[in-house]
Motif scaffolding. Sequence first.
Motif, PDB file in Angstrom:
ATOM      1  N   ARG A 251       0.647  -1.445   0.302  1.00 40.77           N
ATOM      2  CA  ARG A 251      -0.137   0.034   0.107  1.00 40.77           C
ATOM      3  C   ARG A 251       0.197   1.303  -0.475  1.00 40.77           C
ATOM      4  O   ARG A 251       0.631   2.279  -0.834  1.00 40.77           O
ATOM      5  CB  ARG A 251      -1.347   0.163   1.157  1.00 40.77           C
ATOM      6  N   LEU A 252       2.353   0.893   0.454  1.00 34.06           N
ATOM      7  CA  LEU A 252       2.438   2.720   1.041  1.00 34.06           C
ATOM      8  C   LEU A 252       3.645   2.630  -0.384  1.00 34.06           C
ATOM      9  O   LEU A 252       4.565   3.592  -0.399  1.00 34.06           O
ATOM     10  CB  LEU A 252       3.888   2.299   2.289  1.00 34.06           C
ATOM     11  N   PHE A 253       4.297   1.466  -0.647  1.00 35.35           N
ATOM     12  CA  PHE A 253       5.058   1.591  -1.591  1.00 35.35           C
ATOM     13  C   PHE A 253       5.488   1.114  -3.037  1.00 35.35           C
ATOM     14  O   PHE A 253       5.955   0.849  -3.846  1.00 35.35           O
ATOM     15  CB  PHE A 253       6.645   0.331  -1.211  1.00 35.35           C
ATOM     16  N   GLY A 254       4.267   0.106  -3.231  1.00 37.11           N
ATOM     17  CA  GLY A 254       3.660  -0.522  -3.969  1.00 37.11           C
ATOM     18  C   GLY A 254       4.420  -1.528  -5.016  1.00 37.11           C
ATOM     19  O   GLY A 254       4.523  -1.970  -5.879  1.00 37.11           O
ATOM     20  N   VAL A 255       5.003  -2.210  -3.963  1.00 36.14           N
ATOM     21  CA  VAL A 255       6.407  -3.718  -3.866  1.00 36.14           C
ATOM     22  C   VAL A 255       5.566  -4.643  -3.244  1.00 36.14           C
ATOM     23  O   VAL A 255       5.412  -4.710  -1.905  1.00 36.14           O
ATOM     24  CB  VAL A 255       7.485  -3.155  -3.860  1.00 36.14           C
ATOM     25  N   VAL A 256       5.266  -5.206  -3.850  1.00 32.75           N
ATOM     26  CA  VAL A 256       5.011  -6.738  -2.602  1.00 32.75           C
ATOM     27  C   VAL A 256       6.396  -7.882  -2.595  1.00 32.75           C
ATOM     28  O   VAL A 256       7.360  -7.956  -3.307  1.00 32.75           O
ATOM     29  CB  VAL A 256       4.224  -7.783  -3.693  1.00 32.75           C
ATOM     30  N   GLY A 257       6.761  -7.825  -1.275  1.00 28.62           N
ATOM     31  CA  GLY A 257       7.951  -8.143  -1.279  1.00 28.62           C
ATOM     32  C   GLY A 257       7.749  -9.075   0.292  1.00 28.62           C
ATOM     33  O   GLY A 257       6.680  -8.502   1.484  1.00 28.62           O
ATOM     34  N   MET A 258       8.901  -9.489   1.154  1.00 33.30           N
ATOM     35  CA  MET A 258       9.204  -9.880   2.278  1.00 33.30           C
ATOM     36  C   MET A 258       9.412  -8.490   3.271  1.00 33.30           C
ATOM     37  O   MET A 258       9.486  -7.428   2.722  1.00 33.30           O
ATOM     38  CB  MET A 258      10.983 -10.162   3.133  1.00 33.30           C
ATOM     39  N   PRO A 259       9.173  -8.226   4.479  1.00 34.38           N
ATOM     40  CA  PRO A 259       8.491  -7.085   5.191  1.00 34.38           C
ATOM     41  C   PRO A 259       9.225  -6.682   5.794  1.00 34.38           C
ATOM     42  O   PRO A 259       9.065  -5.311   4.897  1.00 34.38           O
ATOM     43  CB  PRO A 259       7.600  -7.782   6.679  1.00 34.38           C
TER      44      PRO A 259
END
Length: 461
Positions: A251-259
């Motif tokens: 939601r904040l960065f627009g990237v899916v990845g590890m926390p």
Amino acid sequence: MNTQQNHRILLAIIVLSVLLRVAMALVLGDAIGDIRGGTHDQISYDALAQRVAAGHGFSFATAWWPGVAADQPTAFWSYLYTLYLAGVYTLFGHSILAARLIQAVLVGVAMPWLTWRIGRRLFGPRPALIAAAINAVYFYFILYAASLMSEALYMVGILWIVDTAMRLTLALANPAGGGGRRGRLGLELGLAMGVTLLLRQAISPFLLVLALWFLWLAWRRGWLRRALGPLALAALVMALLLLPFVLRNYRLFGVVGMPNTNVGIAFYWANHPIYGAQFEAVLSPEHGVSYQELIPPELRGLNDALLDRALLQRGVQLVRDDPGRYLRLSLSRVPIYFQFWPSAHSSLLSNAARLLSFGLFLPFMLYGLILAIRDARPGRRLHSVASPDGSDFRAAYLILTVLFMVTYTIVHLISWANVRYRLPVDAFLILFAAYGIDDLWQRLSRRRVARRSQAHLQPSN
């Protein structure tokens, strides 16, 4: 010794462990003073937790490490540990001492207890008690248990993972044990993995190795189908624990990845050409630049996630451009990772911790490790001692323990090496030190008995 005596000794060891860690917390006090020797992260965690407790979210009031602008969201630092500190500050005000004391008690109880549980399955009751005692007095563990950093709780998490994996192995091996117990242990394993990942993501490669170890053991023992359900449940629970933070980052960065967004940043810095082929655990002032200045100008200003991905690509490209330098640089991390001698760049406390922990027990660790591998062969000593749970998994447990130490060491030798990053390995090397000490004690005892027998047999004048 009987079981009741062992439990009394273990209780005394745990009490000693807690007292030593509480004493260290009181010595360090209600302020963050000397932060040399790998404890500089305390400042960041304290500042970030204050912001979270005040309702500002995961952000800093000023521009911060590694390149976060003021009032901008960050995902670089452990969410779970920050939330722990924020919870303490919410309850007790900005009390660093309260956070130290609570952590000291939790870790002081959990680490020797889990060490004993794992050691008992590996080597039997007496080496397990010795291992718990070493854990209680291990200076590095005492220091980090009272420091505002994720290391101590992270080591508890790793021990929890291995302990649960061992118990799940026993449940899977027993077809009459019931699916309910296997399911509960799968749930617990997922909780342990998720919590530990939220403390530090460096455990990720070992979790893959752990899954492969389970599948290998299940296939070899003939209960592969029985293992798939609990392992799938563990993976699901772990994913559900990570999901809120993954969604927050998207939601904040627009990237899916590890926390946490720290893999690429650390890998890029660790393999930067500024080192040549000689790594430095902390960038020397002689270079005339800071870590932030090593970030290419065109990437500065990116959000945490995008910066982390961009720097990971740059770091991988550095390796591709000169693999020979990368190999030499990785090898140069070996003495840094295994350092036990004093350093002029470290504080008196850090040097003392280094000498009175790893430096003191290293000979016993090496001796016990070699001895355990030798004794794990069929027909040798480990198989001749009755297991406390009636199982015959000691060789498999030994393989799992060694796999963790090797995997975790490789992860840091190819990326960022530092003494504090070795501490989880120390937590398992202690088991082998205890096995070696027990063996030496038995050898000395036999010699004393033999000498006394010879003395009684000699005729008197």
